[in-house]
Design a protein around this motif. Structure first.
Motif, PDB file in Angstrom:
ATOM      1  N   VAL A 113      -0.988  13.151   4.407  1.00  0.00           N
ATOM      2  CA  VAL A 113      -0.871  11.702   4.198  1.00  0.00           C
ATOM      3  C   VAL A 113      -2.115  11.029   4.759  1.00  0.00           C
ATOM      4  O   VAL A 113      -2.405  11.161   5.950  1.00  0.00           O
ATOM      5  CB  VAL A 113       0.384  11.138   4.895  1.00  0.00           C
ATOM      6  N   TYR A 133      -0.590  12.082  -0.222  1.00  0.00           N
ATOM      7  CA  TYR A 133      -0.208  10.669  -0.219  1.00  0.00           C
ATOM      8  C   TYR A 133      -1.352   9.840   0.357  1.00  0.00           C
ATOM      9  O   TYR A 133      -2.090  10.296   1.222  1.00  0.00           O
ATOM     10  CB  TYR A 133       1.034  10.431   0.653  1.00  0.00           C
ATOM     11  N   VAL A 135      -1.590   6.002   2.052  1.00  0.00           N
ATOM     12  CA  VAL A 135      -1.021   4.745   2.530  1.00  0.00           C
ATOM     13  C   VAL A 135      -2.192   3.856   2.904  1.00  0.00           C
ATOM     14  O   VAL A 135      -3.033   4.244   3.725  1.00  0.00           O
ATOM     15  CB  VAL A 135      -0.112   4.970   3.754  1.00  0.00           C
ATOM     16  N   ASP A 192      -0.168   5.066  -2.731  1.00  0.00           N
ATOM     17  CA  ASP A 192       1.284   5.228  -2.856  1.00  0.00           C
ATOM     18  C   ASP A 192       2.060   4.115  -2.164  1.00  0.00           C
ATOM     19  O   ASP A 192       3.098   3.680  -2.666  1.00  0.00           O
ATOM     20  CB  ASP A 192       1.695   6.582  -2.262  1.00  0.00           C
ATOM     21  N   GLU A 193       1.569   3.670  -1.001  1.00  0.00           N
ATOM     22  CA  GLU A 193       2.258   2.616  -0.265  1.00  0.00           C
ATOM     23  C   GLU A 193       1.233   1.698   0.380  1.00  0.00           C
ATOM     24  O   GLU A 193       0.145   2.141   0.764  1.00  0.00           O
ATOM     25  CB  GLU A 193       3.176   3.203   0.824  1.00  0.00           C
ATOM     26  N   LYS A 203       2.673   3.091   9.273  1.00  0.00           N
ATOM     27  CA  LYS A 203       3.448   3.316   8.060  1.00  0.00           C
ATOM     28  C   LYS A 203       3.321   4.760   7.600  1.00  0.00           C
ATOM     29  O   LYS A 203       4.281   5.350   7.094  1.00  0.00           O
ATOM     30  CB  LYS A 203       3.008   2.361   6.953  1.00  0.00           C
ATOM     31  N   LEU A 207       6.370   7.561   6.997  1.00  0.00           N
ATOM     32  CA  LEU A 207       6.460   8.420   5.823  1.00  0.00           C
ATOM     33  C   LEU A 207       6.435   9.886   6.247  1.00  0.00           C
ATOM     34  O   LEU A 207       7.194  10.716   5.716  1.00  0.00           O
ATOM     35  CB  LEU A 207       5.306   8.118   4.868  1.00  0.00           C
ATOM     36  N   ARG A 210       9.793  11.070   7.456  1.00  0.00           N
ATOM     37  CA  ARG A 210      10.717  11.310   6.335  1.00  0.00           C
ATOM     38  C   ARG A 210      10.419  12.649   5.674  1.00  0.00           C
ATOM     39  O   ARG A 210      11.325  13.432   5.373  1.00  0.00           O
ATOM     40  CB  ARG A 210      10.606  10.189   5.304  1.00  0.00           C
TER      41      ARG A 210
END
Length: 265
Positions: A113, A133, A135, A192-193, A203, A207, A210
């Motif tokens: 990420v 990912y 962010v 993605d976010e 953030k 993620l 999770r």
């Protein structure tokens, strides 16, 4: 594995372990733009290979500095500014580390990420594309100015970019060389976010937690299946981009762009 296993060996990347199944890697480049170097790329390659051997690791968060994930490669480093003194074979060897570092991160079993604040340009963008990912802070800017500097986009990043955002948006991003804001990047699928400014790492950590809570073996299989499906022909269509980059270095346009860059500085 603990962060101390790596910390004594590296200078351009910081590694720590905030939670048992989550590692954090921070790019530590030159200037407030967090410029990348070939030394940093070699360390990123080495770190990825060390992390791959950690059976407890499930997620890796990659971040940069508060003002920049990375605005790309440092054009003042000797391997770039002094490229004319190097043979073709030397340049091929030096520049190959970009693709090798990205491939090592893309093939990690752990989910990756990127937490992006500020600029994510050129090499910074290419590296982020090798992660799973992205962010981004709402104030982030993402782009690839390579063509403006007389270079092609390398590190085998074009197939990754096409897989994420499609041909038309890849053309717009690369051929025009204009960066896009985080909101546009999210709409395109490049991000993605989104987070508030300064909160991308937090953030990304939410993620990561999770992702780390999911069953690890199916997660690993799913990541591998998605990457193979998205990039089945990636190597076939980009394996020569290193040679193309070295060829671009020999053009008048590239030298003029470098000269203009150094005059501005």
């Amino acid at each position: 594995m603990t962060s101390f296993d790596l910390q004594e060996e590296i200078r351009h990347v910081a590694v720590d372990r905030p939670e048992p199944h989550i590692a954090r890697v921070m790019l530590q480049g030159r200037s407030r733009y967090n410029l990348m170097s070939y030394a940093m790329l070699r360390e990123l390659w080495a770190v990825a290979n060390r992390l791959q051997g950690d059976a407890d690791l499930r997620v890796v968060i990659v971040s940069g500095l508060p003002d920049a994930f990375s605005a790309g490669m440092d054009l003042k480093q000797a391997e770039v500014a002094g490229h004319r003194a190097l043979s073709t074979a030397e340049r091929l060897e030096i520049h190959s580390i970009g693709a090798r570092a990205c491939a090592a991160w893309e093939s990690l079993d752990a989910v990756t990420v990127c937490a992006i604040e500020g600029y994510c340009l050129g090499g910074g963008l290419a590296f982020s594309l090798a992660c799973d990912y992205r962010v981004a802070s709402s104030g982030a800017m993402l782009g690839a100015p390579e063509l403006r500097n007389g270079m092609n986009m390398s590190w085998q990043s074009i197939p990754r970019l096409v897989a994420l955002i499609g041909q038309a948006r890849t053309r717009k991003l690369l051929m025009l060389g204009d960066p896009v804001d985080a909101q546009t990047a999210e709409r395109w699928g490049l991000v993605d976010e989104l987070s508030d400014p300064g909160d991308a790492q937090e953030k990304a950590l939410l993620l990561a937690r999770r992702l780390a809570s999911m069953p690890p073996v199916p997660m690993r299989m799913t990541k591998q299946a998605i990457n193979v499906a998205a990039n089945a022909l990636g190597h076939a269509v980009s394996y020569m981009d290193l040679e193309q980059y070295v060829a671009c270095q020999s053009t008048d346009e590239h030298q003029q762009a470098l000269d203009a860059f150094f005059q501005r500085r």
